[in-house]
Design a protein around this motif. Structure first.
Motif, PDB file in Angstrom:
ATOM      1  N   HIS A  52       0.822  -1.220   0.000  1.00  0.00           N
ATOM      2  CA  HIS A  52       0.000   0.000   0.000  1.00  0.00           C
ATOM      3  C   HIS A  52       0.855   1.268   0.000  1.00  0.00           C
ATOM      4  O   HIS A  52       0.331   2.365  -0.103  1.00  0.00           O
ATOM      5  N   PHE A  53       2.168   1.124   0.188  1.00  0.00           N
ATOM      6  CA  PHE A  53       3.064   2.290   0.194  1.00  0.00           C
ATOM      7  C   PHE A  53       3.473   2.619  -1.243  1.00  0.00           C
ATOM      8  O   PHE A  53       3.526   1.741  -2.101  1.00  0.00           O
ATOM      9  N   GLU A  54       3.853   3.888  -1.469  1.00  0.00           N
ATOM     10  CA  GLU A  54       4.519   4.229  -2.728  1.00  0.00           C
ATOM     11  C   GLU A  54       6.000   3.896  -2.557  1.00  0.00           C
ATOM     12  O   GLU A  54       6.601   4.256  -1.559  1.00  0.00           O
ATOM     13  N   ASN A  55       6.533   3.216  -3.531  1.00  0.00           N
ATOM     14  CA  ASN A  55       7.960   2.885  -3.558  1.00  0.00           C
ATOM     15  C   ASN A  55       8.459   2.214  -2.266  1.00  0.00           C
ATOM     16  O   ASN A  55       9.399   2.696  -1.628  1.00  0.00           O
ATOM     17  N   PRO A  56       7.851   1.088  -1.876  1.00  0.00           N
ATOM     18  CA  PRO A  56       8.292   0.441  -0.625  1.00  0.00           C
ATOM     19  C   PRO A  56       9.680  -0.184  -0.764  1.00  0.00           C
ATOM     20  O   PRO A  56       9.981  -0.791  -1.789  1.00  0.00           O
ATOM     21  N   GLN A  57      10.505   0.002   0.249  1.00  0.00           N
ATOM     22  CA  GLN A  57      11.865  -0.559   0.268  1.00  0.00           C
ATOM     23  C   GLN A  57      11.981  -1.491   1.467  1.00  0.00           C
ATOM     24  O   GLN A  57      11.603  -1.115   2.579  1.00  0.00           O
ATOM     25  N   LEU A  58      12.515  -2.665   1.241  1.00  0.00           N
ATOM     26  CA  LEU A  58      12.811  -3.576   2.350  1.00  0.00           C
ATOM     27  C   LEU A  58      14.054  -3.049   3.058  1.00  0.00           C
ATOM     28  O   LEU A  58      15.126  -2.941   2.462  1.00  0.00           O
ATOM     29  N   ILE A  59      13.900  -2.707   4.340  1.00  0.00           N
ATOM     30  CA  ILE A  59      15.010  -2.084   5.090  1.00  0.00           C
ATOM     31  C   ILE A  59      15.832  -3.132   5.819  1.00  0.00           C
ATOM     32  O   ILE A  59      17.055  -3.091   5.812  1.00  0.00           O
ATOM     33  N   ALA A  60      15.130  -4.067   6.464  1.00  0.00           N
ATOM     34  CA  ALA A  60      15.863  -5.063   7.253  1.00  0.00           C
ATOM     35  C   ALA A  60      14.994  -6.280   7.485  1.00  0.00           C
ATOM     36  O   ALA A  60      13.754  -6.201   7.481  1.00  0.00           O
ATOM     37  N   GLN A  61      15.667  -7.374   7.712  1.00  0.00           N
ATOM     38  CA  GLN A  61      14.997  -8.642   7.957  1.00  0.00           C
ATOM     39  C   GLN A  61      15.880  -9.373   8.961  1.00  0.00           C
ATOM     40  O   GLN A  61      17.006  -9.737   8.626  1.00  0.00           O
ATOM     41  N   SER A  62      15.390  -9.529  10.188  1.00  0.00           N
ATOM     42  CA  SER A  62      16.218 -10.125  11.227  1.00  0.00           C
ATOM     43  C   SER A  62      15.303 -10.807  12.231  1.00  0.00           C
ATOM     44  O   SER A  62      14.348 -10.186  12.708  1.00  0.00           O
ATOM     45  N   GLU A  91      12.250 -12.326  13.854  1.00  0.00           N
ATOM     46  CA  GLU A  91      10.853 -12.142  13.441  1.00  0.00           C
ATOM     47  C   GLU A  91      10.539 -10.699  13.010  1.00  0.00           C
ATOM     48  O   GLU A  91       9.389 -10.341  12.847  1.00  0.00           O
ATOM     49  N   TYR A  92      11.597  -9.905  12.861  1.00  0.00           N
ATOM     50  CA  TYR A  92      11.396  -8.487  12.547  1.00  0.00           C
ATOM     51  C   TYR A  92      11.694  -8.185  11.080  1.00  0.00           C
ATOM     52  O   TYR A  92      12.839  -8.305  10.640  1.00  0.00           O
ATOM     53  N   VAL A  93      10.656  -7.789  10.346  1.00  0.00           N
ATOM     54  CA  VAL A  93      10.810  -7.382   8.943  1.00  0.00           C
ATOM     55  C   VAL A  93      10.355  -5.931   8.839  1.00  0.00           C
ATOM     56  O   VAL A  93       9.295  -5.573   9.358  1.00  0.00           O
ATOM     57  N   THR A  94      11.164  -5.095   8.222  1.00  0.00           N
ATOM     58  CA  THR A  94      10.835  -3.674   8.128  1.00  0.00           C
ATOM     59  C   THR A  94      10.869  -3.197   6.675  1.00  0.00           C
ATOM     60  O   THR A  94      11.837  -3.460   5.958  1.00  0.00           O
ATOM     61  N   TYR A  95       9.786  -2.525   6.272  1.00  0.00           N
ATOM     62  CA  TYR A  95       9.740  -1.827   4.982  1.00  0.00           C
ATOM     63  C   TYR A  95       9.467  -0.352   5.251  1.00  0.00           C
ATOM     64  O   TYR A  95       8.752  -0.013   6.194  1.00  0.00           O
ATOM     65  N   THR A  96       9.984   0.516   4.403  1.00  0.00           N
ATOM     66  CA  THR A  96       9.654   1.942   4.469  1.00  0.00           C
ATOM     67  C   THR A  96       9.238   2.406   3.080  1.00  0.00           C
ATOM     68  O   THR A  96       9.782   1.941   2.075  1.00  0.00           O
ATOM     69  N   GLY A  97       8.245   3.313   3.056  1.00  0.00           N
ATOM     70  CA  GLY A  97       7.790   3.887   1.791  1.00  0.00           C
ATOM     71  C   GLY A  97       7.098   5.207   2.052  1.00  0.00           C
ATOM     72  O   GLY A  97       7.279   5.818   3.115  1.00  0.00           O
ATOM     73  N   LYS A  98       6.308   5.644   1.096  1.00  0.00           N
ATOM     74  CA  LYS A  98       5.595   6.921   1.232  1.00  0.00           C
ATOM     75  C   LYS A  98       4.094   6.689   1.142  1.00  0.00           C
ATOM     76  O   LYS A  98       3.641   5.738   0.483  1.00  0.00           O
ATOM     77  N   TYR A  99       3.328   7.550   1.804  1.00  0.00           N
ATOM     78  CA  TYR A  99       1.878   7.555   1.630  1.00  0.00           C
ATOM     79  C   TYR A  99       1.408   9.000   1.743  1.00  0.00           C
ATOM     80  O   TYR A  99       1.593   9.624   2.787  1.00  0.00           O
ATOM     81  N   GLU A 100       0.857   9.532   0.655  1.00  0.00           N
ATOM     82  CA  GLU A 100       0.356  10.913   0.647  1.00  0.00           C
ATOM     83  C   GLU A 100       1.380  11.887   1.234  1.00  0.00           C
ATOM     84  O   GLU A 100       1.037  12.745   2.055  1.00  0.00           O
ATOM     85  N   GLY A 101       2.599  11.714   0.866  1.00  0.00           N
ATOM     86  CA  GLY A 101       3.640  12.648   1.317  1.00  0.00           C
ATOM     87  C   GLY A 101       4.284  12.301   2.648  1.00  0.00           C
ATOM     88  O   GLY A 101       5.305  12.865   3.021  1.00  0.00           O
ATOM     89  N   LEU A 102       3.669  11.358   3.402  1.00  0.00           N
ATOM     90  CA  LEU A 102       4.256  10.952   4.692  1.00  0.00           C
ATOM     91  C   LEU A 102       5.236   9.805   4.471  1.00  0.00           C
ATOM     92  O   LEU A 102       5.001   8.945   3.621  1.00  0.00           O
ATOM     93  N   THR A 103       6.306   9.767   5.268  1.00  0.00           N
ATOM     94  CA  THR A 103       7.160   8.583   5.282  1.00  0.00           C
ATOM     95  C   THR A 103       6.554   7.582   6.264  1.00  0.00           C
ATOM     96  O   THR A 103       6.344   7.911   7.435  1.00  0.00           O
ATOM     97  N   VAL A 104       6.230   6.404   5.758  1.00  0.00           N
ATOM     98  CA  VAL A 104       5.579   5.389   6.591  1.00  0.00           C
ATOM     99  C   VAL A 104       6.382   4.094   6.550  1.00  0.00           C
ATOM    100  O   VAL A 104       7.071   3.819   5.568  1.00  0.00           O
ATOM    101  N   SER A 105       6.286   3.326   7.627  1.00  0.00           N
ATOM    102  CA  SER A 105       6.999   2.053   7.692  1.00  0.00           C
ATOM    103  C   SER A 105       6.081   0.962   8.220  1.00  0.00           C
ATOM    104  O   SER A 105       5.030   1.242   8.793  1.00  0.00           O
ATOM    105  N   VAL A 106       6.508  -0.257   8.004  1.00  0.00           N
ATOM    106  CA  VAL A 106       5.862  -1.403   8.642  1.00  0.00           C
ATOM    107  C   VAL A 106       6.965  -2.257   9.252  1.00  0.00           C
ATOM    108  O   VAL A 106       8.000  -2.477   8.618  1.00  0.00           O
ATOM    109  N   THR A 107       6.772  -2.660  10.511  1.00  0.00           N
ATOM    110  CA  THR A 107       7.717  -3.575  11.174  1.00  0.00           C
ATOM    111  C   THR A 107       6.918  -4.639  11.902  1.00  0.00           C
ATOM    112  O   THR A 107       6.015  -4.309  12.675  1.00  0.00           O
TER     113      THR A 107
END
Lengths: 245, 251
Positions: free
Chosen positions: A33-43, A45-61
């Motif tokens: 659901h993010f614009e241009n999501p990037q996989l940041i880390a995988q370690s 049980e922790y997986v982190t992506y960062t991307g954009k949504y309506e101008g905000l920087t958003v992440s999922v971990t």
């Protein structure tokens, strides 16, 4: 800057707005659901992506299951700059009028877990942040989706309090059923407690995958995916509204 | 329940369903006579003084609870038995935050359950959480009144002479854990009211005026505090009006 011990992320690699599901396997669904999501880390049980949504920087971990790993995720996310966090996950209903596939927005949680007690005595209330609750309720209403709003229960032992537990589990849960607790899950009470102590805003939105009273359960993970997509949209809209204020 | 309630001596329909809950008997008299229109005294028994009246043309009531969760629990149970649905505690507290000064207003989102009464109802891990719609209604009215306010968790406890500026020994040491946790203030009724509200499915909130600061030792003047208490009553009565009209939903 040194990487966080468990999450393997650095400050600057995540946004102030973070969705925190339990399951690492669901992070990519949310990141879609993010614009241009990037996989940041995988370690672990922790997986982190960062991307954009309506101008905000958003992440999922992902937090993994249970308060011990969720508390680590929250602490390291806060150290990395997170300020607004929403747990997005699944739950088992404790009330007859709450059906499979429905949405629960938590106002607070019973602290039936071990982690938050290491932080602050048990009489401290695990309450969600009001701005997050408001934003989630509003975004859910705008999507014309039904939600139940109220107290949930967080605990540590899945096989003592779930539809897969021993036949006596409902006896143990009766006190919470009688206390109008909506449902059971495994992370929110520590997240709310630590969020308040660290002065960040934390909330929880859940979908019902089991009902402890009727013993109905959704076991097919793919059946839950559409609801996860809807809840992701709700979280992102809530973040957008908070970001505007 | 047509039965007359044991302590508040009222029966169903005799008290308006939206109720302010001050601790102090005199404050109930003050609210009933100075803030309500068409005010009518319903009962005066023990520490419970009850008035019906109207505020902004909506029916409201006030009932004093006395000090502490024991008598406050009796009040909210019996008022709920006779059909009351909306409750806002309006009272004073001691600030635990260096940033909250005497006279400042606090809206509680939840309360530390340092009281004994709520433990008889439900295990201690259950949260004493204010009804979020009531918190929102209070926030909106405070904004309308251009009143700055603290919003957050407060501490409720039973032993005034253990944790107050009048307490014995090193009370600052006893409350340090709560100050460090970001707990805004300390008082004596909210946690049991919140817990019973959740159990009985009635809506409960609390708005408080900091009478003094436990950390800095500062106290407000009588005049300053009265002005703030008047403001808190205005906000709380307004919130009861909005809750009855469903206005608080417009977040």
């Amino acid at each position: 800057m040194k990487k966080m011990h468990h999450l393997q992320i650095e400050p600057g690699q995540i946004g102030e707005f973070v969705i925190i599901p339990g399951d690492p396997g669901r992070c990519h669904l949310i990141a879609d659901h993010f614009e241009n999501p990037q996989l940041i880390a995988q370690s672990r049980e922790y997986v982190t992506y960062t991307g954009k949504y309506e101008g905000l920087t958003v992440s999922v971990t992902s937090t993994g299951m249970g308060c011990p790993s969720a508390a680590i995720a929250l602490e390291e996310l806060i150290m990395s700059g997170a300020k607004y966090l929403v747990r997005l996950g699944t739950t088992g209903a404790l009330q007859k009028n709450i059906h499979l596939g429905e949405i629960i927005i938590s106002t607070s949680a019973v602290r039936l877990e071990g982690t938050s007690v290491e932080y602050i005595p048990i009489e401290f209330p695990a309450v969600a942040d009001l701005d997050i609750i408001d934003a989630l309720v509003k975004a859910t209403q705008e999507k014309k989706l039904k939600s139940h709003i109220g107290i949930i229960m967080s605990h540590d032992a899945f096989y003592k309090g779930s539809v897969f537990a021993d036949p006596d589990f409902l006896k143990r849960e009766q006190v919470w059923i009688d206390s109008n607790v909506l449902s059971v899950e495994n992370e929110s009470s520590a997240l709310f407690t630590i969020g308040y102590l660290r002065k960040v805003k934390v909330g929880t939105i859940l979908t019902v995958v089991a009902n402890h009273l009727t013993r109905e359960v959704i076991t097919d993970g793919e059946k839950i995916d559409p609801i996860f997509h809807q809840m992701t949209d709700i979280c992102l809209e809530a973040f957008k509204n908070i970001g505007k204020e | 329940m047509e039965q007359i309630q044991y302590h508040i001596r009222c029966k169903k329909g005799e008290v308006n369903k939206a109720v302010l809950l001050p601790g102090d008997i005199e404050r109930a008299d003050y609210i009933g006579t100075k803030f309500f229109r068409n005010s009518e005294k319903i009962i005066e028994n023990r520490e419970f003084h009850i008035y019906n009246g109207s505020y902004e043309n909506k029916p409201v009531a006030v009932c004093s609870t006395g000090i502490g969760c024991m008598s406050a629990a009796v009040a909210i149970e019996e008022l709920t038995n006779i059909g009351c649905k909306y409750f806002i505690r309006v009272g004073t507290c001691g600030s635990l935050s260096p940033e909250i000064y005497p006279g400042d207003i606090i809206i509680a989102t939840g309360a530390v359950r340092g009281d004994g009464a709520s433990k008889e109802y439900v295990p201690i891990e259950y949260p004493a959480v204010a009804d979020y719609r009531t918190v929102t209604a209070l926030k909106n009215r405070a904004k309308k009144e251009s009143t700055n306010h603290g919003l957050g968790i407060i501490r409720t406890h039973d032993a005034f002479y253990m944790e107050s500026p009048f307490a014995f020994g090193d009370y600052k040491k006893r409350v340090a854990i709560w100050t460090e946790a970001g707990v805004l203030a300390i008082e004596n009724e909210a946690s049991a009211l919140f817990v019973i509200g959740s159990l009985r499915k009635v809506q409960v909130g609390a708005i408080l005026v900091a009478a003094g600061n436990l950390i800095t030792g500062k106290k407000g003047t009588k005049n300053e505090l009265q002005k703030s208490v008047d403001k808190a009553i205005t906000i709380a009565a307004g919130a009861l009006v909005d809750l009855q009209e469903g206005k608080e939903k417009k977040i």
